[in-house]
Design a protein around this motif. Sequence first.
Motif, PDB file in Angstrom:
ATOM      1  N   LEU A   1      23.887 -51.806  20.228  1.00  0.00           N
ATOM      2  CA  LEU A   1      23.195 -52.673  19.288  1.00  0.00           C
ATOM      3  C   LEU A   1      23.865 -52.587  17.918  1.00  0.00           C
ATOM      4  CD1 LEU A   1      19.478 -51.808  20.190  1.00  0.00           C
ATOM      5  CD2 LEU A   1      20.823 -53.792  20.937  1.00  0.00           C
ATOM      6  N   ALA A   2      24.041 -53.752  17.294  1.00  0.00           N
ATOM      7  CA  ALA A   2      24.708 -53.772  15.991  1.00  0.00           C
ATOM      8  C   ALA A   2      23.927 -52.985  14.942  1.00  0.00           C
ATOM      9  CB  ALA A   2      24.892 -55.223  15.533  1.00  0.00           C
ATOM     10  N   ALA A   3      22.604 -52.999  15.062  1.00  0.00           N
ATOM     11  CA  ALA A   3      21.779 -52.298  14.075  1.00  0.00           C
ATOM     12  C   ALA A   3      21.911 -50.791  14.171  1.00  0.00           C
ATOM     13  CB  ALA A   3      20.312 -52.691  14.256  1.00  0.00           C
ATOM     14  N   ALA A   4      22.511 -50.282  15.282  1.00  0.00           N
ATOM     15  CA  ALA A   4      22.625 -48.839  15.467  1.00  0.00           C
ATOM     16  C   ALA A   4      23.831 -48.242  14.772  1.00  0.00           C
ATOM     17  CB  ALA A   4      22.681 -48.526  16.965  1.00  0.00           C
ATOM     18  N   GLN A   5      24.654 -49.065  14.129  1.00  0.00           N
ATOM     19  CA  GLN A   5      25.822 -48.549  13.414  1.00  0.00           C
ATOM     20  C   GLN A   5      25.370 -47.557  12.337  1.00  0.00           C
ATOM     21  OE1 GLN A   5      29.150 -48.988  13.679  1.00  0.00           O
ATOM     22  NE2 GLN A   5      28.965 -50.233  15.521  1.00  0.00           N
TER      23      GLN A   5
ATOM     24  N   ILE B   1      23.836 -44.695  12.769  1.00  0.00           N
ATOM     25  CA  ILE B   1      22.793 -43.778  13.212  1.00  0.00           C
ATOM     26  C   ILE B   1      23.459 -42.603  13.938  1.00  0.00           C
ATOM     27  CG2 ILE B   1      20.826 -43.508  14.765  1.00  0.00           C
ATOM     28  CD1 ILE B   1      20.122 -46.396  14.214  1.00  0.00           C
TER      29      ILE B   1
ATOM     30  N   THR C   1      14.035 -45.668  12.035  1.00  0.00           N
ATOM     31  CA  THR C   1      15.020 -46.071  13.045  1.00  0.00           C
ATOM     32  C   THR C   1      14.378 -46.933  14.128  1.00  0.00           C
ATOM     33  OG1 THR C   1      16.185 -43.990  12.618  1.00  0.00           O
ATOM     34  CG2 THR C   1      16.811 -45.211  14.583  1.00  0.00           C
TER      35      THR C   1
ATOM     36  N   LYS D   1      11.908 -48.958  13.714  1.00  0.00           N
ATOM     37  CA  LYS D   1      11.734 -50.289  13.134  1.00  0.00           C
ATOM     38  C   LYS D   1      13.064 -51.021  13.057  1.00  0.00           C
ATOM     39  CE  LYS D   1       9.822 -52.597   9.049  1.00  0.00           C
ATOM     40  NZ  LYS D   1       9.159 -52.393   7.730  1.00  0.00           N
ATOM     41  N   LEU D   2      14.112 -50.279  12.681  1.00  0.00           N
ATOM     42  CA  LEU D   2      15.443 -50.892  12.562  1.00  0.00           C
ATOM     43  C   LEU D   2      15.937 -51.428  13.903  1.00  0.00           C
ATOM     44  CD1 LEU D   2      18.011 -51.369  10.770  1.00  0.00           C
ATOM     45  CD2 LEU D   2      18.770 -49.109  11.534  1.00  0.00           C
ATOM     46  N   LEU D   3      15.687 -50.673  14.972  1.00  0.00           N
ATOM     47  CA  LEU D   3      16.184 -51.060  16.291  1.00  0.00           C
ATOM     48  C   LEU D   3      15.190 -51.910  17.075  1.00  0.00           C
ATOM     49  CD1 LEU D   3      17.806 -47.665  17.399  1.00  0.00           C
ATOM     50  CD2 LEU D   3      18.899 -49.632  16.300  1.00  0.00           C
ATOM     51  N   GLY D   4      13.996 -52.101  16.524  1.00  0.00           N
ATOM     52  CA  GLY D   4      12.998 -52.909  17.217  1.00  0.00           C
ATOM     53  C   GLY D   4      12.419 -52.227  18.437  1.00  0.00           C
TER      54      GLY D   4
END
Length: 806
Positions: free
Chosen positions: A87-91, A93, A131, A133-136
């Motif tokens: 997932l792009a949002a996991a960059q 982490i 995290t 919330k960031l990753l849904g």
Amino acid sequence: MIGLTGGVAMGAAAGARRTQSSFDAAAARVHASDLFALTRVFNPTIGLNTGYDAAVISAIARLPHVKHVETQVGLNTAPLGPDGVPLAAAQGIAPVGSLDGELFDQDRVVIAQGRLADPRRADEFVIDTATAKLLGLHLGGVVSFGFYTNAQSLLPGYSSAHPPPPARRITARLVGIIGVQPGNAVRDDVDANGNVPVLFTPALTRQLLGCCADQAVTGIQLDGGSRDEAAVEAQIARIVPKGLPFGSVRLSVFKAKALRTIKPEAIALGVFGMIAGLAALLIAGQMISRQLRVGSDDLAVLRALGADPAMTVSDGLLGIGGSVVAGSVLAAVVAVGLSPLAPLGPFRRFVPIGVHADWVVLGIGPAILIVVLGGFAVAAAYLGAPHRTARRSEAAVAPRSGIARSAAVSGLPVSAVTGIRFALEPGAGRATVPVRSAIFGAALAMIVLTTTVIFGASLHTLVSRPALYGWNWDYEINGGGGVGDIAEKPVTKLLNNDSYVAAWAGYYFSVLQIDGQDVPVMGGSPGALVGPPLLSGHSLDSPDQIVLGASTLAQLHKRVGDSVEVGVRGTATTRLKIVGTGTMPAIGIGGVQHLEMGNGALLPYTVIPAASRNIYDLPEPGPNVILVRFRDGVDRTEAVRSLGSIVTTLGGQANGGSVVPLQRPAEIISYRSLGTTPTILGAALATGALAGLGLTLIATVRRRRRDLAVMKTLGFTGRQLAATVAWQATVAVATGTLVGMTLGIALGRWLWDQFATGIHAVPHPTIPAPSLAAIAFAALVLANVVAAIPGRIAARTPTALLLRTQ
């Protein structure tokens, strides 16, 4: 009254003690480590080809003073989307796995929702709130993770949007949401992040040690706690591999910051307890004195019948002594009942909340009440004994009030004149009425209420006015994490031409040695237009001066006017003269030592080595941060947008540059956790003070029943009697209010100045005139309502019944 006011005082004192020790309680509950050490990192350039070394951890566990060690490892992993791509949002982490129980039983994470993962299961994990919330992700959801080997992490495309296929894929269920941890509870806005983002179980982590662990951090518990930190750190430095950037984190450092953060709440509770304790003694002392006077006529009869002085002195003491003891015991019960309100502050969420008995307070508090009030009762009984007062009573002449005489000739109604006399003239002999007690009771109630209101209003002002805790500007332009450079020449031109900007100044951040101690510093230019507010002395006027935070000044054992040696360890130092102290803001480099309230130094930027001011060796160096103050009346939204365009023009966004709003210190953030406790304690104290005033007024009016009967005999109507009582109560309370509010304002200002100085904020007491006016009005209304009850009873009582003993 002793039970209520004394209980509030003891409850506040116990709450202050529990608040002060709340960090230790939280650390004990999660079994916190005394040290954290980086014991391995995957870095082939320095010869470290694995991210975990069991031999190093085993050697640390055998060191002297080491009680227990557990380890967490960083894992090369990311949640995968349906297409198998991370997932792009996991960059960015950095998930971790517990190897042997770290974060599960030692340094145990706090779960806000759900439960902690079962350490024996490889298909469960927990994640922190931000995290998730960031990753849904949601509790109970099943997530596919890709794990990558250390060799894959070195491939050129590993950090791109399409890394190589994972070496291993594992599906795990999200069973818990991690809340804020005790070690992060006192973070300021500079250190906003820091929670464990994703945590895997030991059952899974042990399967991945040989392939996917890129670093290991070991938590170390010591036999002697912080006493052995330095010795163990020195030994660990000799065990870890050469070339490893050794760095340990001490629990004592977290504790020192925690104590600075919770100190305001503890002080506030202590101050409140002191006010409540004083009120308890004064209110109870006044009531004891009044109770002794009520029985003075009977004691005179006993004396006339032959009772000796010892009998007349001790006659009323037995009941009063019993009341004092019973009230002191009740105060202890009230204090225990209030215990669930404590502790205050950021660590409340980490300790059990419930009934708690502080035996130190419960032992000392009642003893003080019994000794002080019992001693006062004995002294008052002796001084008021018939054999001492008889001669004074015979020779006594009823004192006359000048105000009452003036009222008599002013044309006021006879009921008003009589009421004023009742309020100010005590009379003489058997007809003496303790009018001063009503005035004193009103003054005491107003002192307590006014002091409490001023303290609360000043606290609200502190929280709402950033300049009082160091943020003496509107926004900052940050070069990137507090370490990036902002090109000086271009930004100077852009800011000078910006119509929204009134003043600005650039600063550099570093940590320098000041008289041998590491101190975070901000370096600026002498005469800068924007900078931290001062507490004493003056700011930088020349390159040989320095301004210190008050805590730093105390730690260095220096005074304004002294000199200090400043420099980098192992190099030549510069002598600077201390010219002032300042309220240092929460500002600097996140994640490391930086300026905080009371801690740090402001000095000329030239003292910071040139290499430290330009660590990236940029062709156009400049400050790490620019502090900006806007012009009055500008559109702040447009002003912030203008600063953002400056950052874009300079290309700073590529390096993390940004426009940063207010950054609050941990002390100010922690005020959010106070909840309704101050209101509950303040209401209880106000109730006690007002109840004491009401009882005093009732007793004073009742003592005037004979006078009211005489007035009724002379032709006073029921309305005139009611007006007389109203005037009596109003004058007594108005006089006490005037005196009490004057003293309360002075006391409230003084207490707030002491409090603000203690936390190194700018002292700025707030006097809320509307609130004080409302209190004064309410006191007058209460006085008339309370006094009207015995007045109406006296007015309806047959005159013959009241005068039959005359």
